[in-house]
Structure formats: C-alpha cells, structure tokens
Scaffold this motif. Structure first.
Motif, PDB file in Angstrom:
ATOM      1  N   ALA A  42      22.023  60.961  37.343  1.00  0.00           N
ATOM      2  CA  ALA A  42      20.337  60.533  37.320  1.00  0.00           C
ATOM      3  C   ALA A  42      21.265  59.496  37.113  1.00  0.00           C
ATOM      4  O   ALA A  42      22.409  58.809  36.633  1.00  0.00           O
ATOM      5  CB  ALA A  42      19.774  61.554  37.554  1.00  0.00           C
ATOM      6  N   ARG A  62      15.475  63.184  36.195  1.00  0.00           N
ATOM      7  CA  ARG A  62      15.302  63.178  37.315  1.00  0.00           C
ATOM      8  C   ARG A  62      16.377  64.464  37.696  1.00  0.00           C
ATOM      9  O   ARG A  62      16.801  65.368  38.259  1.00  0.00           O
ATOM     10  CB  ARG A  62      16.557  62.007  38.051  1.00  0.00           C
ATOM     11  N   ARG A 156      18.889  59.567  44.686  1.00  0.00           N
ATOM     12  CA  ARG A 156      17.705  59.941  44.853  1.00  0.00           C
ATOM     13  C   ARG A 156      18.320  61.308  46.214  1.00  0.00           C
ATOM     14  O   ARG A 156      17.521  62.484  46.609  1.00  0.00           O
ATOM     15  CB  ARG A 156      16.358  59.628  45.744  1.00  0.00           C
ATOM     16  N   GLY A 177      13.142  64.670  42.939  1.00  0.00           N
ATOM     17  CA  GLY A 177      13.114  63.467  41.810  1.00  0.00           C
ATOM     18  C   GLY A 177      12.051  62.520  41.989  1.00  0.00           C
ATOM     19  O   GLY A 177      11.641  62.631  43.750  1.00  0.00           O
TER      20      GLY A 177
END
Length: 179
Positions: A42, A62, A156, A177
C-alpha cells in the motif's frame, strides 16, 4: 407377469445399479486449482532518505481494505517480502486470518511460483510485493501479463491468478481500496 420375469427384472435392475456404482457414482474430484492473490504494498511514505519507508495513513487504510477484500478467500498462506511496507500491508489480513506471513525473495519469482504450485494446489494464497516484482511473478505462474507495467503511484491492483493442475493459468484484474 410370472415369477421368473419379476426375478429377471430385479436382477437386471440390480446389475444396472452395480454398473452405475462401478462407473463412478462418486464423481472424480475436479482438478486442484491454485489461486494466488497478488498486490503491491500500500501507499508508502515518500519522505526523502527513508531506507525502509512505512505506510502512510492512506496506506494503512488500504491495508485494512485488503483484509476486507480477501478474508472470505480463506487463504492458506500469506507471503511478503521483508520490508516494512509489505509486512504492514499484510498485517490486517494476517490478524484477521490468524496466519503468520512467510517471507519470500522477490528476486526469485520462479522459486516462489514452484513452491506455490507444489504446496498449495487447490487452495488460495496471498502475495504482497512491489511494483517491479508482481508482473515477473505472474509470468512465472504461467499467466499472461494483465498490464504492461505497474506505475509508481499505482496501489489499487488486486491480481487473481488461477493456476490449474493442467492447462494455462489465467489472471483477473480487480481493484481494492480508495482510488
């Protein structure tokens, strides 16, 4: 109907039942499919001079989103490189599943792919890596590359690679996320 005819029909039905049982009334198990979920760590702290940057607040959020996205996948194992940001990305999922993350060498994608195929066929695993290590691992698993590259600002992607016992591997691209 005579007794002999009834007896003949009864024997014929019994033989048909035995033939059906012998032919596989219990269907064979489907081939085992390994499912590998791959994500990049993340969002990391981009402050200059950090040798092993931690996650930002957005990265921590995330990481929690990853746990929500994958806890129903019932992973059998979790794999992470030995950096603070990858371990922190996996921490909420590890807590939710009770699994201890296992370190792997991202410079050896073929070795990890071989381990996953051998030890986790028929199960799901989660691998957290880096923008420059995920695509080589997807290729080592035998799946086509789903994107040409993973950009420095892209966090992502959630890749789902399915590796059957026979036949080609496939990959599906999802996102998780915040955008």
């Amino acid at each position: 109907m005579t007794a002999l005819q009834r007896w003949t029909i009864c024997i014929a039905l019994a033989l048909l039942g035995l033939a059906a049982a012998w032919a596989g009334a219990v269907p064979p198990a489907p081939p085992a499919v390994l499912t590998v979920y791959l994500v990049r760590h993340a969002e990391k702290d981009l402050a200059p001079g950090l040798a092993d940057p931690p996650l930002t607040a957005a990265g921590q959020a995330r990481a929690c989103a990853l746990a929500r996205a994958l806890r129903r996948a019932h992973p059998a194992a979790l794999f992470t490189t030995n950096t603070l940001r990858t371990r922190a990305t996996l921490a909420p999922l590890a807590a939710a599943t009770g699994l201890a993350p296992r370190p792997y060498d991202a410079r050896q994608p073929r070795a990890l792919a071989d381990t996953l195929r051998r030890a986790y066929a028929g199960r799901a695993v989660v691998v957290v890596g880096h923008s420059n290590t995920l695509l080589p691992l997807i290729a080592a698993l035998g799946a086509p590359l789903p994107v040409p590259e993973i950009g420095d600002a892209e966090y992502r992607y959630l890749f789902e690679v399915r590796v059957p016992a026979r036949g080609p591997a496939t990959v599906r691209v999802r996102h998780y996320g915040a955008r």
